[in-house]
Design a protein around this motif. Structure first.
Motif, PDB file in Angstrom:
ATOM      1  N   GLY A   8      41.614  42.092  44.207  1.00 58.45           N
ATOM      2  CA  GLY A   8      40.230  42.468  44.468  1.00 58.45           C
ATOM      3  C   GLY A   8      39.901  43.826  43.883  1.00 58.45           C
ATOM      4  O   GLY A   8      40.516  44.840  44.239  1.00 58.45           O
ATOM      5  N   ALA A   9      38.937  43.861  42.955  1.00 58.30           N
ATOM      6  CA  ALA A   9      38.510  45.123  42.330  1.00 58.30           C
ATOM      7  C   ALA A   9      37.119  45.510  42.805  1.00 58.30           C
ATOM      8  O   ALA A   9      36.318  46.066  42.066  1.00 58.30           O
ATOM      9  N   ILE A  11      34.920  47.607  45.957  1.00 57.35           N
ATOM     10  CA  ILE A  11      34.989  49.032  46.298  1.00 57.35           C
ATOM     11  C   ILE A  11      36.244  49.355  47.094  1.00 57.35           C
ATOM     12  O   ILE A  11      36.795  50.456  46.976  1.00 57.35           O
ATOM     13  N   VAL A  12      36.761  48.377  47.852  1.00 65.92           N
ATOM     14  CA  VAL A  12      37.941  48.647  48.672  1.00 65.92           C
ATOM     15  C   VAL A  12      39.204  48.663  47.808  1.00 65.92           C
ATOM     16  O   VAL A  12      39.990  49.618  47.848  1.00 65.92           O
ATOM     17  N   VAL A  31      43.913  42.968  40.302  1.00 60.99           N
ATOM     18  CA  VAL A  31      43.503  41.698  39.687  1.00 60.99           C
ATOM     19  C   VAL A  31      42.246  41.200  40.378  1.00 60.99           C
ATOM     20  O   VAL A  31      42.164  41.212  41.614  1.00 60.99           O
ATOM     21  N   ASP A  32      41.277  40.710  39.615  1.00 60.00           N
ATOM     22  CA  ASP A  32      40.069  40.173  40.234  1.00 60.00           C
ATOM     23  C   ASP A  32      39.676  38.854  39.570  1.00 60.00           C
ATOM     24  O   ASP A  32      39.773  38.709  38.349  1.00 60.00           O
ATOM     25  N   GLY A  34      36.708  37.822  39.365  1.00 59.19           N
ATOM     26  CA  GLY A  34      35.431  38.025  38.687  1.00 59.19           C
ATOM     27  C   GLY A  34      35.585  38.923  37.468  1.00 59.19           C
ATOM     28  O   GLY A  34      36.661  39.476  37.207  1.00 59.19           O
ATOM     29  N   THR A  39      32.343  42.779  39.601  1.00 56.74           N
ATOM     30  CA  THR A  39      33.119  41.553  39.821  1.00 56.74           C
ATOM     31  C   THR A  39      32.303  40.423  40.420  1.00 56.74           C
ATOM     32  O   THR A  39      32.765  39.300  40.484  1.00 56.74           O
ATOM     33  N   GLY A 201      37.853  41.001  50.173  1.00 50.76           N
ATOM     34  CA  GLY A 201      36.533  40.937  50.802  1.00 50.76           C
ATOM     35  C   GLY A 201      36.367  39.644  51.581  1.00 50.76           C
ATOM     36  O   GLY A 201      37.295  39.204  52.275  1.00 50.76           O
ATOM     37  N   TRP A 203      36.507  36.730  50.697  1.00 51.22           N
ATOM     38  CA  TRP A 203      37.433  35.656  50.301  1.00 51.22           C
ATOM     39  C   TRP A 203      38.785  35.807  51.021  1.00 51.22           C
ATOM     40  O   TRP A 203      39.740  35.095  50.710  1.00 51.22           O
ATOM     41  N   VAL A 207      42.862  33.954  50.741  1.00 51.10           N
ATOM     42  CA  VAL A 207      44.065  34.662  50.280  1.00 51.10           C
ATOM     43  C   VAL A 207      45.088  34.724  51.415  1.00 51.10           C
ATOM     44  O   VAL A 207      46.284  34.498  51.205  1.00 51.10           O
ATOM     45  N   MET A 210      47.361  31.835  51.766  1.00 56.15           N
ATOM     46  CA  MET A 210      48.483  31.720  50.812  1.00 56.15           C
ATOM     47  C   MET A 210      49.784  32.231  51.428  1.00 56.15           C
ATOM     48  O   MET A 210      50.865  31.923  50.945  1.00 56.15           O
ATOM     49  N   TYR A 259      16.659  47.919  58.219  1.00 54.02           N
ATOM     50  CA  TYR A 259      16.947  49.204  57.583  1.00 54.02           C
ATOM     51  C   TYR A 259      16.240  49.272  56.235  1.00 54.02           C
ATOM     52  O   TYR A 259      15.875  48.245  55.654  1.00 54.02           O
ATOM     53  N   GLY A 329      22.643  38.057  50.668  1.00 56.78           N
ATOM     54  CA  GLY A 329      23.936  38.555  50.166  1.00 56.78           C
ATOM     55  C   GLY A 329      25.036  38.240  51.157  1.00 56.78           C
ATOM     56  O   GLY A 329      24.804  38.190  52.361  1.00 56.78           O
ATOM     57  N   ILE A 330      26.236  38.045  50.631  1.00 55.95           N
ATOM     58  CA  ILE A 330      27.345  37.656  51.513  1.00 55.95           C
ATOM     59  C   ILE A 330      28.283  38.837  51.737  1.00 55.95           C
ATOM     60  O   ILE A 330      28.668  39.521  50.777  1.00 55.95           O
ATOM     61  N   VAL A 358      30.981  49.489  52.600  1.00 57.63           N
ATOM     62  CA  VAL A 358      30.929  50.587  51.629  1.00 57.63           C
ATOM     63  C   VAL A 358      31.103  51.916  52.377  1.00 57.63           C
ATOM     64  O   VAL A 358      31.825  52.821  51.952  1.00 57.63           O
TER      65      VAL A 358
HETATM   66  P1  FAD Z   1      34.124  42.811  47.386  1.00 56.61           P
HETATM   67  O1  FAD Z   1      33.258  43.778  46.694  1.00 56.61           O
HETATM   68  O2  FAD Z   1      33.554  41.465  47.663  1.00 56.61           O
HETATM   69  O3  FAD Z   1      35.439  42.668  46.538  1.00 56.61           O
HETATM   70  C1  FAD Z   1      36.379  41.649  46.782  1.00 56.61           C
HETATM   71  C2  FAD Z   1      36.886  41.190  45.457  1.00 56.61           C
HETATM   72  O4  FAD Z   1      37.982  40.306  45.625  1.00 56.61           O
HETATM   73  C3  FAD Z   1      35.839  40.452  44.675  1.00 56.61           C
HETATM   74  O5  FAD Z   1      35.577  41.154  43.492  1.00 56.61           O
HETATM   75  C4  FAD Z   1      36.460  39.100  44.422  1.00 56.61           C
HETATM   76  O6  FAD Z   1      36.154  38.576  43.168  1.00 56.61           O
HETATM   77  C5  FAD Z   1      37.933  39.392  44.560  1.00 56.61           C
HETATM   78  N1  FAD Z   1      38.729  38.218  44.911  1.00 56.61           N
HETATM   79  C6  FAD Z   1      38.557  37.390  45.966  1.00 56.61           C
HETATM   80  N2  FAD Z   1      39.468  36.413  45.953  1.00 56.61           N
HETATM   81  C7  FAD Z   1      40.230  36.611  44.853  1.00 56.61           C
HETATM   82  C8  FAD Z   1      41.346  35.926  44.301  1.00 56.61           C
HETATM   83  N3  FAD Z   1      41.863  34.827  44.857  1.00 56.61           N
HETATM   84  N4  FAD Z   1      41.875  36.400  43.163  1.00 56.61           N
HETATM   85  C9  FAD Z   1      41.379  37.517  42.562  1.00 56.61           C
HETATM   86  N5  FAD Z   1      40.332  38.207  43.057  1.00 56.61           N
HETATM   87  C10 FAD Z   1      39.771  37.754  44.190  1.00 56.61           C
HETATM   88  N6  FAD Z   1      27.812  48.170  53.406  1.00 56.61           N
HETATM   89  C11 FAD Z   1      27.453  49.429  53.689  1.00 56.61           C
HETATM   90  O7  FAD Z   1      28.306  50.226  54.008  1.00 56.61           O
HETATM   91  N7  FAD Z   1      26.168  49.836  53.653  1.00 56.61           N
HETATM   92  C12 FAD Z   1      25.174  48.988  53.316  1.00 56.61           C
HETATM   93  O8  FAD Z   1      24.017  49.380  53.271  1.00 56.61           O
HETATM   94  C13 FAD Z   1      25.493  47.645  53.034  1.00 56.61           C
HETATM   95  N8  FAD Z   1      24.531  46.768  52.755  1.00 56.61           N
HETATM   96  C14 FAD Z   1      24.857  45.504  52.373  1.00 56.61           C
HETATM   97  C15 FAD Z   1      23.851  44.644  51.984  1.00 56.61           C
HETATM   98  C16 FAD Z   1      24.146  43.397  51.536  1.00 56.61           C
HETATM   99  C17 FAD Z   1      23.053  42.484  51.112  1.00 56.61           C
HETATM  100  C18 FAD Z   1      25.509  42.963  51.503  1.00 56.61           C
HETATM  101  C19 FAD Z   1      25.893  41.616  51.009  1.00 56.61           C
HETATM  102  C20 FAD Z   1      26.516  43.804  51.917  1.00 56.61           C
HETATM  103  C21 FAD Z   1      26.201  45.086  52.366  1.00 56.61           C
HETATM  104  N9  FAD Z   1      27.195  45.975  52.782  1.00 56.61           N
HETATM  105  C22 FAD Z   1      26.858  47.270  53.073  1.00 56.61           C
HETATM  106  C23 FAD Z   1      28.596  45.544  52.930  1.00 56.61           C
HETATM  107  C24 FAD Z   1      29.430  45.916  51.717  1.00 56.61           C
HETATM  108  O9  FAD Z   1      28.787  45.538  50.563  1.00 56.61           O
HETATM  109  C25 FAD Z   1      30.777  45.229  51.759  1.00 56.61           C
HETATM  110  O10 FAD Z   1      31.355  45.343  53.013  1.00 56.61           O
HETATM  111  C26 FAD Z   1      31.739  45.835  50.735  1.00 56.61           C
HETATM  112  O11 FAD Z   1      31.155  45.863  49.473  1.00 56.61           O
HETATM  113  C27 FAD Z   1      33.031  45.042  50.664  1.00 56.61           C
HETATM  114  O12 FAD Z   1      33.835  45.554  49.644  1.00 56.61           O
HETATM  115  P2  FAD Z   1      35.172  44.792  49.209  1.00 56.61           P
HETATM  116  O13 FAD Z   1      35.776  45.545  48.113  1.00 56.61           O
HETATM  117  O14 FAD Z   1      35.973  44.535  50.412  1.00 56.61           O
HETATM  118  O15 FAD Z   1      34.654  43.350  48.774  1.00 56.61           O
END
Ligand code: FAD
Length: 815
Positions: A8-9, A11-12, A31-32, A34, A39, A201, A203, A207, A210, A259, A329-330, A358
């Motif tokens: 996962g690439a 923000i986390v 690895v991602d 996307g 992504t 995230g 997903w 994972v 697995m 908000y 958005g999910i 975020v």
């Molecule tokens: P993601 O950005 O989803 O990254 C996970 C990555 O894992 C993805 O790129 C995916 O492709 C990859 N991945 C998954 N499975 C696999 C696999 N099998 N192999 C390889 N790669 C894989 N948060 C805030 O703090 N403030 C806000 O105002 C806010 N507003 C939001 C508004 C909306 C509409 C949405 C949808 C979310 C909001 N959030 C907000 C929440 C925030 O966006 C998420 O919690 C945060 O971005 C999650 O980051 P992440 O890196 O965990 O997930």
């Protein structure tokens, strides 16, 4: 350094890669599935509102670190953070009160925050109609993260340090061997790995599957729209590079689940008031295959209508524009709203950091990096640990129901004692039918129903329902709690302790296995009971446990929850691999536990058994098998309420019968059934701590007032570090000067020098007729010193007091 693969690439994953690289761990591949750089995960389109105020100190700390880090980060053409400040408005009196409470948390956790009136709100946010609000909470350090810029900046820095990022490459399987991860199989090849971190995230469930890890999150839709141009916004658009054209503070209108943020001359609106929209992941995989933004579902305008109406009232300028764009958005929701962090309990080398906003992302990246590189997290992760759930709590239907509730309630005013109405009665004790007969009011813990108090005891309560505290304090509370506590001190209380989790550690090497894990040597005669701590490598308190030796090769251990069980189980697995004969098994549901405590306890139990149960025959901190009322039991001379008596363990099948027989025998002495409320009053009177509330892994035994539980001549994990640790603060007992003062926990504590700490536990003591609380504060506070504790917008005076208020000589408990 080990080979690390991060899945996962977003923000986390990117924050973690950056933090690992900053610690010199550069053999890292991210690895991602996307494309890079965006992504298509949640981070690719998050509007990025960051609010650091939180009920939970750890989550607030993660957010504060995120702000500090993002302020210093940028890409060549964008800043990562625009510190426009935050404003949360109140449209109701209840919300206004809540803002005062939030201001209290802010003071407790060191966040700048000020409650302001409606006019000031309108000055801060010029689109706001001040007649619509009563006031607000202004947090000047909050602001807008540019999530994609933050991803890009951290990726660039990590790449420069040697970290590899690979896009368009889905992880399909995790390779394992010898109880460890060995590699990650992708659509292209197998990458060798000593450590794999899933930052996938929403997903995450797939994972986790697995590696047979149940990941309790639900992917849910959440509506976000952008308006058309708003008239007269010109003066508020910040055109400086990187400011994302925003100058107005981020705005939250939680009474209507809304908000807002500025996008130049348009406004972005997020809405949590719509129906829960759980995403069927198999359909999502099918429908979005090959698409760049699988985390954006089509907008459903009918769900947004109430939000638009309310938005035009709060921000009247919006009435002249319209919703220009929107999407559902999910992102991830969890049963308790907190992230999922930490190590797979059953597979070494596999980690997870999911369900992270975020807002908390950089703080989570830092703590995960500390945890992975040193073995110990740098903050109290007990509320975020992936291992915090029981087997019941990770069952899919349980997760689905509670995560949907977490979505519904995300902006609700939450009362610390409020109990959920869904997913109840999943796990009940053998004594449950009796509790129902006595009118028990239940609270849940790890799915277990626990009596909080019994309405059958209402006639014992004096002073009436409104005798103590204010309406907030009395919610989900009853003065019957005090009557039950008082009756325990004067006669006897019966407490159902079944839900307190326990394990059996068995095997020829059981004692040798446990010895280095505990602050006291458990290798003592059969029948000995120990109170001991489990420390981490830095000398912080991982847990406190009660260890009873029931046979040469068997110990029963009362633990604090699933995290302890997972930890002990993982250690036993490694010990077996090293040749030891030991196993760990949870026994909570196989047995029942009845606490029988009070000055009349002996007179009730003695006639029911042929075993001598007086204080000399079965002394404090001893246990013995016995037959009580015809039932085979284990009597354990311990007491969390500070009175003479026992925890009486029986087979679950005998639990109800035993409880009924003892209840019958106890009637003549004025004994009562008592709940968790009374238990809490009594343990606080006695100076007993509750792990997870009063202390955690960031505190040393000395700081928490638990140095007595550490043996001088015993070697254990964390000992050397503990001896070297400076005392940074101490847990003090404080007593209210005014009998009318009440508290509930987390309130800020101050001295003439300003904020100095916060309250952990608090209870009104029926014995002394005042509130007793524990407060973290400076080590040099002395008995007799005064501190102030805030309750909403008032401050009450408390006096620092000796640790133990009732029975400091242990005369009552020893009998
Ligand atoms: P993601 O950005 O989803 O990254 C996970 C990555 O894992 C993805 O790129 C995916 O492709 C990859 N991945 C998954 N499975 C696999 C696999 N099998 N192999 C390889 N790669 C894989 N948060 C805030 O703090 N403030 C806000 O105002 C806010 N507003 C939001 C508004 C909306 C509409 C949405 C949808 C979310 C909001 N959030 C907000 C929440 C925030 O966006 C998420 O919690 C945060 O971005 C999650 O980051 P992440 O890196 O965990 O997930």
């Amino acid at each position: 350094n080990p080979h690390v693969v991060i899945i996962g690439a977003g923000i986390v994953g990117t924050s973690l890669a950056d933090e690992l690289a900053l610690r010199g761990w550069t053999d890292v591949t991210v690895v991602d599935r996307g494309p890079l750089p965006a992504t298509g995960g949640s981070s690719s389109h998050a509007p990025g509102l960051v609010f650091a105020t939180n009920a939970c100190e750890t989550l607030s700390g993660f957010a504060q670190y995120t702000i500090d880090k993002l302020v210093s980060l940028s890409t060549p053409d964008r800043l990562c953070f625009n510190q426009v400040g935050g404003l949360e408005v109140a449209a109701t009196a209840a919300r206004m009160d809540d803002l005062h409470r939030k201001a209290g948390w802010a003071r407790s956790w060191g966040v700048s925050a000020e409650v302001v009136d409606a006019d000031r709100c309108a000055q801060l946010h010029p689109l706001l109609d001040p007649s619509r609000v009563l006031g607000g909470l202004h947090t000047p350090d909050d602001g807008l993260a540019d999530a994609q810029a933050t991803v890009d900046a951290q990726r660039a820095r990590a790449t420069a340090a040697g970290v590899r990022f690979r896009g368009d490459e889905q992880v399909l399987a995790i390779e394992t061997g010898g109880g460890r991860v060995t590699g990650v199989r992708t659509a292209r090849e197998t990458l060798p790995a000593d450590i794999v971190v899933s930052c996938a995230g929403f997903w995450g469930v797939e994972v986790g599957a697995m590696v047979d890890l149940a990941v309790p999150l639900v992917a849910m839709g959440h509506q976000y729209v952008t308006t058309g141009a708003v008239e007269n916004m010109g003066g508020y658009v910040d055109e400086r590079p990187g400011k994302a054209a925003a100058a107005m503070p981020i705005l939250r209108h939680q009474d209507s689940d809304l908000y807002y943020r500025q996008h130049g001359d348009r406004i972005g609106i997020g809405y949590y008031g719509h129906r829960a929209m759980p995403v069927a992941m198999d359909e999502l995989y099918r429908d979005t295959a090959g698409q760049p933004m699988p985390s954006m579902l089509p907008f459903t305008p009918e769900d947004f209508d109430p939000a638009w109406t309310e938005s035009t009232r709060l921000l009247p300028a919006l009435a002249k524009t319209h919703v220009a764009e929107g999407f559902n958005g999910i992102f991830s929701f969890t049963p308790d709203g907190s992230p999922l962090l930490g190590a797979h309990p059953g597979l070494d080398g596999f980690w997870i950091a999911e369900a992270v906003w975020v807002t908390q992302s950089a703080g989570v990246g830092r703590t995960m990096a500390e945890w992975i590189t040193t073995g110990t997290p740098d903050v109290d992760v007990s509320g975020c640990d992936i291992a915090r759930f029981s087997a019941l709590e990770v069952e899919r239907d349980h997760v689905d129901v509670l995560s949907a509730r977490a979505f519904d309630e995300v902006y609700d005013i939450s009362h610390p004692r409020e109990q959920r109405t869904v997913a109840r009665d999943r796990q009940t004790s053998p004594m449950h039918a009796g509790h129902l007969r006595r009118g028990a009011q239940f609270v849940t813990s790890h799915g277990w129903e626990r009596p909080a108090w019994f309405e059958a005891n209402d006639p014992l309560a004096s002073g009436g329902r409104d005798a103590l505290g204010d309406e907030w304090f009395r919610r989900w509370w009853s003065p019957t709690v005090l009557a039950e506590a008082a009756a325990t001190r004067t006669a006897m209380g019966l407490y159902d302790m079944t839900s307190l989790m326990r394990v059996e550690v068995t095997g020829a090497d059981a004692a040798r296995f446990l010895a280095p894990l505990l602050t006291r040597d458990p290798d003592r005669p059969i029948g000995t009971v120990l109170y001991a701590l489990i420390l981490d490598d830095t000398g912080g308190i991982r847990s406190d446990v009660t260890v009873a030796r029931t046979a040469a090769d068997r110990f029963q251990i009362g633990v604090n929850g699933p995290v302890d069980i997972a930890w002990l189980t993982a250690h036993a697995r490694r010990a077996r691999a090293g040749g030891m004969s030991v196993s760990v098994r949870e026994t909570t549901t196989e047995t029942s536990c009845l606490g029988v405590w009070g000055p009349r306890a002996e007179s009730v139990i003695a006639p029911l058994t042929t075993t001598a149960v007086d204080a000399t025959s079965l002394p404090f901190y001893r246990c013995a098998p016995a037959t009580v009322a015809g039932v085979e039991v284990l009597l354990m001379r311990v007491s969390y309420v500070g009175e003479f008596g026992w925890e009486i363990y029986a087979d679950a099948a005998d639990g109800a019968e035993l409880a009924d027989r003892i209840t019958e025998a106890a009637q003549p002495v004025g004994a009562v059934w008592a709940g968790r409320g009374a238990l809490d009053c009594l343990r606080i009177e006695k100076g007993f701590r509750s792990w997870g509330t009063d202390m955690s892994a960031v505190d040393s035994p000395d700081e928490a007032g638990l140095a007595f539980a550490v043996a001088k001549n015993h070697e254990f994990v964390g000992r050397a570090a503990m001896l070297e640790r400076p005392v940074r603060r101490r847990l003090h007992t404080v007593i209210a000067d005014d009998p009318a003062t009440v508290l509930m926990g987390s309130e800020p504590v101050s001295t003439a020098d300003g904020p100095v700490g916060h309250i952990t536990s608090a209870a009104f003591s029926p014995t002394i007729g005042r509130t007793i609380a524990y407060a973290w504060g400076p080590a040099d506070l002395r008995t007799g010193d005064q501190v102030g504790v805030d309750w909403f917008d008032t401050t009450a005076s408390f006096t620092v007091s000796p640790t133990t208020t009732v029975d400091p000589e242990n005369a009552r408990i020893k009998g």
